[in-house]
Design a protein around this motif. Structure first.
Motif, PDB file in Angstrom:
ATOM      1  N   HIS A 171      85.173 -12.748 -24.646  1.00  0.00           N
ATOM      2  CA  HIS A 171      83.907 -12.034 -24.432  1.00  0.00           C
ATOM      3  C   HIS A 171      82.922 -13.004 -23.778  1.00  0.00           C
ATOM      4  N   PRO A 172      83.225 -13.459 -22.547  1.00  0.00           N
ATOM      5  CA  PRO A 172      82.468 -14.565 -21.950  1.00  0.00           C
ATOM      6  C   PRO A 172      80.978 -14.296 -21.792  1.00  0.00           C
ATOM      7  N   VAL A 173      80.607 -13.053 -21.497  1.00  0.00           N
ATOM      8  CA  VAL A 173      79.189 -12.767 -21.280  1.00  0.00           C
ATOM      9  C   VAL A 173      78.406 -12.871 -22.585  1.00  0.00           C
ATOM     10  N   VAL A 174      78.973 -12.384 -23.673  1.00  0.00           N
ATOM     11  CA  VAL A 174      78.334 -12.551 -24.983  1.00  0.00           C
ATOM     12  C   VAL A 174      78.276 -14.028 -25.350  1.00  0.00           C
ATOM     13  N   TYR A 175      79.341 -14.753 -25.056  1.00  0.00           N
ATOM     14  CA  TYR A 175      79.357 -16.187 -25.368  1.00  0.00           C
ATOM     15  C   TYR A 175      78.250 -16.922 -24.631  1.00  0.00           C
ATOM     16  N   GLN A 176      78.071 -16.623 -23.350  1.00  0.00           N
ATOM     17  CA  GLN A 176      77.011 -17.285 -22.602  1.00  0.00           C
ATOM     18  C   GLN A 176      75.631 -16.891 -23.114  1.00  0.00           C
ATOM     19  N   ARG A 177      75.505 -15.708 -23.652  1.00  0.00           N
ATOM     20  CA  ARG A 177      74.248 -15.311 -24.304  1.00  0.00           C
ATOM     21  C   ARG A 177      74.002 -16.184 -25.534  1.00  0.00           C
ATOM     22  N   ILE A 178      75.059 -16.451 -26.280  1.00  0.00           N
ATOM     23  CA  ILE A 178      74.941 -17.316 -27.447  1.00  0.00           C
ATOM     24  C   ILE A 178      74.560 -18.739 -27.023  1.00  0.00           C
ATOM     25  N   VAL A 179      75.198 -19.218 -25.962  1.00  0.00           N
ATOM     26  CA  VAL A 179      74.872 -20.557 -25.447  1.00  0.00           C
ATOM     27  C   VAL A 179      73.394 -20.644 -25.098  1.00  0.00           C
ATOM     28  N   ALA A 180      72.886 -19.615 -24.407  1.00  0.00           N
ATOM     29  CA  ALA A 180      71.477 -19.610 -24.014  1.00  0.00           C
ATOM     30  C   ALA A 180      70.564 -19.557 -25.237  1.00  0.00           C
ATOM     31  N   ALA A 181      70.958 -18.771 -26.241  1.00  0.00           N
ATOM     32  CA  ALA A 181      70.140 -18.666 -27.453  1.00  0.00           C
ATOM     33  C   ALA A 181      70.083 -19.988 -28.202  1.00  0.00           C
ATOM     34  N   LYS A 182      71.199 -20.708 -28.224  1.00  0.00           N
ATOM     35  CA  LYS A 182      71.212 -22.007 -28.895  1.00  0.00           C
ATOM     36  C   LYS A 182      70.374 -23.025 -28.122  1.00  0.00           C
ATOM     37  N   LYS A 183      70.375 -22.907 -26.813  1.00  0.00           N
ATOM     38  CA  LYS A 183      69.550 -23.804 -26.004  1.00  0.00           C
ATOM     39  C   LYS A 183      68.070 -23.553 -26.273  1.00  0.00           C
ATOM     40  N   ASP A 184      67.706 -22.275 -26.441  1.00  0.00           N
ATOM     41  CA  ASP A 184      66.315 -21.924 -26.725  1.00  0.00           C
ATOM     42  C   ASP A 184      65.915 -22.310 -28.148  1.00  0.00           C
ATOM     43  N   PRO A 186      67.320 -24.983 -30.663  1.00  0.00           N
ATOM     44  CA  PRO A 186      68.258 -26.055 -31.011  1.00  0.00           C
ATOM     45  C   PRO A 186      68.591 -26.127 -32.497  1.00  0.00           C
ATOM     46  N   ASP A 187      67.750 -25.518 -33.338  1.00  0.00           N
ATOM     47  CA  ASP A 187      68.019 -25.523 -34.782  1.00  0.00           C
ATOM     48  C   ASP A 187      69.042 -24.465 -35.186  1.00  0.00           C
ATOM     49  N   LYS A 188      69.366 -23.551 -34.269  1.00  0.00           N
ATOM     50  CA  LYS A 188      70.385 -22.531 -34.566  1.00  0.00           C
ATOM     51  C   LYS A 188      71.707 -23.222 -34.819  1.00  0.00           C
ATOM     52  N   ARG A 189      72.367 -22.873 -35.906  1.00  0.00           N
ATOM     53  CA  ARG A 189      73.678 -23.455 -36.231  1.00  0.00           C
ATOM     54  C   ARG A 189      74.779 -22.454 -35.922  1.00  0.00           C
ATOM     55  N   ILE A 190      75.883 -22.980 -35.428  1.00  0.00           N
ATOM     56  CA  ILE A 190      77.035 -22.150 -35.107  1.00  0.00           C
ATOM     57  C   ILE A 190      78.264 -22.730 -35.796  1.00  0.00           C
ATOM     58  N   VAL A 191      78.936 -21.881 -36.537  1.00  0.00           N
ATOM     59  CA  VAL A 191      80.174 -22.251 -37.231  1.00  0.00           C
ATOM     60  C   VAL A 191      81.309 -21.431 -36.632  1.00  0.00           C
ATOM     61  N   VAL A 192      82.385 -22.082 -36.239  1.00  0.00           N
ATOM     62  CA  VAL A 192      83.579 -21.399 -35.730  1.00  0.00           C
ATOM     63  C   VAL A 192      84.693 -21.570 -36.752  1.00  0.00           C
TER      64      VAL A 192
END
Length: 874
Positions: A171-184, A186-192
């Motif tokens: 789901h590359p477009v959703v993933y890039q949305r997540i990347v942008a949100a994390k850039k905006d 930086p305190d957002k945490r992501i667990v895979v």
């Protein structure tokens, strides 16, 4: 030239696209900047849509027993076969198998015909394979199949947990949305949470590399942790849920150490995740096939949902369990009742709901119980119980588990109809009647994406050959059966209006799915309909479902579901994980036609841990096989340290049309979740072994090479033809003799070279000055021409010089990294050596990473590797 807005036909993101059409041809596809799902961004598959169109390989006319027939004859044959089968064997002997590639209008008409007028509930869909466990979990917890999140929640959450999802590729477009949100933020945490270290881990603050199938342990242990650390929202639980005490009692022994040991995790890392979750109110858990494609998939989904219900993190911004679907209209299929265990408009099989749908349809032969789910349906055909089977827009001979069983089912079934746009598929070869169906770009309708947004797919060009849209084919059959008064649809807008009206019929808030306000759309309004998220009610109450804490159960409370997690048991050397590649889609009937989509990962391969490969005596590029009691696959070895010891990864895309022994479904047993019926496609076991190779070969051919009988072959599209790699246990001379018939062309001129001592054989044939094929065989694979040079042969002049010329070929661009701009690894390394020290700098120099962004994790890995080499050298 004209422009037309439509919707991408690939994954469940549901991206809007803008197509440029000139005459009868789509010449370019770009992202629709106004569509809420993607705001103009597209992945490489979406940008290549125009390249997938055309008549190459298309099914152009109806074919009965291999002979062309008229549509009138084809429709009459289907109607006659249905009547005869029902009269002789009863309605339960007929079945339909549908697809998330269909539009909601197609789905609706098929479901109505079967369940209301033919008296058979045996109508299921390949969406059973990708999201039915989430459906079952939603219904157990919420009372209805409701996805309570939107893509905006990915922006606003402070903790995003991604479970069984390689969104960077799938789901590359959703993933890039997540990347942008994390850039905006930086305190957002992501667990895979994933057994593999995938490209998605590039943005992870924490990767929990669990044992395959242990997801429910992680979340059941999390629920215990929340209880023991006072992180339960007691007020929300008391007001809006039931079942928490029983659920906690069922998992009371799952302490941190037990969970860590069961899942193969470091207790410190597990505790870090539990602490982050306990202390982060705005949490989204996004889960996909890695969770759902399991024999306990429903329990895994409910284990995730339980944690959100217990903490009240649902129905509000930035919080909720988010099941993201695999296909463009998996959600729409659920809405119109495309699954065998549901009726239309999110209704089930209670007497009141059966009566409601029957009255709305005025149906004389309404079913009163669920039908057979996908795997059971094909098993029934294999057992001789299903006599008539109609398959639409899908390739079950590749996608369903235990493909040998599916093949037996297709062979034993008395009459098989396949509606498809492609003439040659593994399924179509078993059809008695082939119907040319209009694909994306040639028909009108709607699809619903993962966040409940209904979008229009629009007809861009006239259907190729005699192709017809599926809703029309089904309607024609219904009318031939004497049901015209019930199936008198002049266009898909009429079907949509009826679907919308049923959703609001006697609803009054009892069902969340309600688009009744769209039931009065005119044809013009339907044609111009903008993307819209349901519900769209007549009373203007379009609030987000579950936002008020009211659920669609009998008592209005959500159920926290008691469950006891289970682990699948390994029985062989290697556990087999399956999934999608970045640039391919399903069984490649569409994407396999586009040369640039086969460059990132070209020939069929098996990814294994380097230590497992060494133990089996294998190195990168060797030929290996995985085998169990069901079957065998053969592929080139790809070493991947991101895969844990004892595991392997095999892509799902290869069929008999693209490789020999490349169908991973040959290894997957037909084990299903007892609640949802979803197959355990993500887990199997096999033994790994090296395959001796005496001859390697590369063949460029203008037409697809029929290489049956070769130990291993795999084919990709290149400019002007196809490139096939060959590996065989026979000598090059014997392989050349074996291939002689397949490569023969009476009109061609042949030039050949043979060095018998070294086993070096080369042959080039031409027809009217154009290369028909070029064959290169050698015992050493490294002595063959490189793919980059072979991919240019369509433009080269045939002759003796060509046979000797590849030794002075142009420099290889290396493995393709960026498919959007066709940038190879060698070019990237050269740019880094010239001073490009960041992803942005590489984008400025080569454009890589500037389109869909799905290559960015690999760009980062190359940058890191090159930097490490410089440090080591220093």
């Amino acid at each position: 030239m004209k422009e037309c807005n439509t919707t991408c036909p690939y994954c469940g993101v549901g991206c809007g696209v803008r197509a440029e059409v000139e005459g009868a041809k789509v010449i370019k596809v770009v992202g629709d900047g106004d569509h809420p799902a993607n705001a103009g961004r597209l992945c490489v598959k979406g940008t290549a849509l125009a390249e997938t169109l055309g008549d190459e390989g298309r099914l152009l006319h109806p074919q009965l027993a291999g002979e062309r027939v008229s549509w009138n004859h084809a429709i009459d044959t289907i109607a006659t076969k249905i009547r005869q089968t029902i009269e002789t064997h009863g309605p339960e002997s007929i079945a339909m198998y549908l697809s998330g590639q269909l539009l909601s209008e197609d789905y609706y008409v098929a479901n109505k015909l079967m369940k209301g007028f033919l008296g058979s509930a045996n109508v299921d869909t390949n969406s059973r394979l990708c999201m039915s466990s989430a459906v079952a979990a939603h219904k157990r917890a919420f009372g209805e199949d409701i996805v309570p999140c939107t893509y905006a929640d990915l922006d606003t959450c402070d903790l995003l947990v991604m479970v069984g999802s390689n969104a960077a590729w799938t789901h590359p477009v959703v993933y890039q949305r997540i990347v942008a949100a994390k850039k905006d933020n930086p305190d957002k945490r992501i667990v895979v949470i994933d057994p593999r270290r995938t490209a998605t881990c590039d943005i992870a603050d924490l990767h929990l590399q669990i044992k395959p199938g242990s997801d429910a342990y992680v979340f059941s242990g999390l629920l215990n942790h929340l209880q023991n650390n006072s992180a339960i929202d007691e007020e929300y639980v008391a007001r809006h849920t039931r079942g928490l005490p029983d659920t906690l009692a069922a998992i009371g022994d799952l302490d941190m150490d037990t969970v860590a040991e069961s899942c193969g995790l470091d207790p410190i890392e597990l505790n870090r995740f539990y602490s982050w979750y306990a202390n982060t109110d705005r949490t989204v858990t996004m889960f996909s096939q890695g969770v759902k494609q399991s024999a306990t998939g429903t329990d895994k989904c409910n284990a995730i949902i339980n944690c959100h219900l217990a903490t009240g993190r649902i129905g509000k911004s930035g919080a909720g369990p988010f099941s993201i679907t695999g296909q463009p209209n998996a959600m729409g299929g659920r809405e119109v009742g495309g699954l065998a265990n549901q009726l239309a408009a999110h209704m089930d099989f209670s007497p009141a709901e059966i009566d409601r749908v029957q009255r709305f349809w005025e149906a004389p032969d309404m079913i009163d119980a669920p039908g057979l789910k996908a795997v059971d349906l094909f098993q029934a055909a294999a057992d001789g119980k299903i006599k008539f089977l109609w398959i639409m827009a899908t390739n079950p001979a590749v996608s369903l588990p235990d493909s040998d069983m599916v093949k037996r089912a297709l062979e034993r079934c008395e009459f098989v109809v396949v509606s498809d746009c492609t003439e040659q598929t593994d399924t179509a070869t078993h059809a008695d009647l082939l119907l040319p169906a209009a694909p994306w770009g040639e028909k009108d309708g709607t699809v619903t994406n993962s966040e409940r947004v209904i979008s229009r797919q629009r007809k861009l060009v006239a259907p190729t050959g005699e192709a017809r849209p599926d809703w029309q084919i089904i309607t024609d059959v219904a009318q031939r059966l004497g049901l015209k008064q019930y199936f008198d649809y002049p266009n898909p807008a009429a079907v949509f209006r009826e679907h919308a009206a049923l959703s609001g019929f006697e609803n009054e808030g009892s069902r969340a799915f309600d688009i009744g306000a769209l039931a009065q759309l005119s044809d013009e309004e339907y044609a111009n309909m903008e993307p819209i998220r349901w519900p769209v009610r007549t009373n203007d109450d379009d609030s987000e479902p579950l936002a008020d804490g009211r659920f669609y159960t009998a008592d209005g409370r959500a159920k926290i579901v008691p469950l006891v997690p289970e682990l699948p048991q390994a029985q062989n050397d290697i556990t087999v994980n399956t999934g999608r590649l970045r640039d391919q889609w399903h069984s490649m009937t569409r994407t396999g036609r586009v040369p640039r989509l086969s460059q990132h990962r070209d020939f069929f391969s098996i990814s294994v841990n380097p230590e497992d490969a060494a133990k089996a005596g294998l190195v990168e590029g060797d030929l290996a096989q995985l085998e169990n009691s069901l079957g065998m696959v053969r592929g080139l070895v790809m070493l991947d340290p991101g895969i844990a010891r004892g595991q392997s990864f095999i892509p799902i895309h290869w069929s008999e049309q693209f490789s020999t022994l490349g169908k991973v479904s040959q290894l997957i047993p037909a084990v299903t979740d007892p609640v949802s019926g979803q197959p355990q496609s993500k887990f199997s076991c096999a033994n790994i072994a090296a395959v001796p190779v005496a001859c390697w070969g590369m063949v460029f051919s203008k037409d697809p090479l029929q290489a049956e009988g070769i130990d291993y072959w795999s084919r990709i599209a290149v400019k002007g033809g196809y490139l096939t790699i060959i590996a065989d246990g026979r000598s090059p001379a014997r392989v050349a003799e074996f291939l002689k018939q397949a490569l023969a062309d009476k009109k061609q001129s042949v030039s050949a070279y043979s060095d018998a001592e070294h086993g070096d054989l080369r042959e080039v044939s031409s027809n009217n000055g154009r290369i028909s094929h070029a064959l290169f065989l050698h015992p050493d694979r490294n002595a063959l021409p490189l793919r980059a040079w072979l991919s240019t042969l369509a433009d080269q002049t045939p002759g003796w010089e060509l046979l000797a010329g590849f030794s002075s070929e142009r420099p290889d661009t290396g493995k393709m990294i960026c498919s959007c701009w066709e940038v190879g690894e060698t070019e990237i390394v050269t740019a880094i050596a010239a001073g490009a020290s960041s992803v942005e700098a590489l984008g400025d120099a080569l454009k890589c990473g500037t389109q869909c962004g799905s290559c960015i994790p690999e760009l980062k890995a190359i940058l890191y590797s090159e930097d490490e080499q410089i440090r080591n050298a220093g």
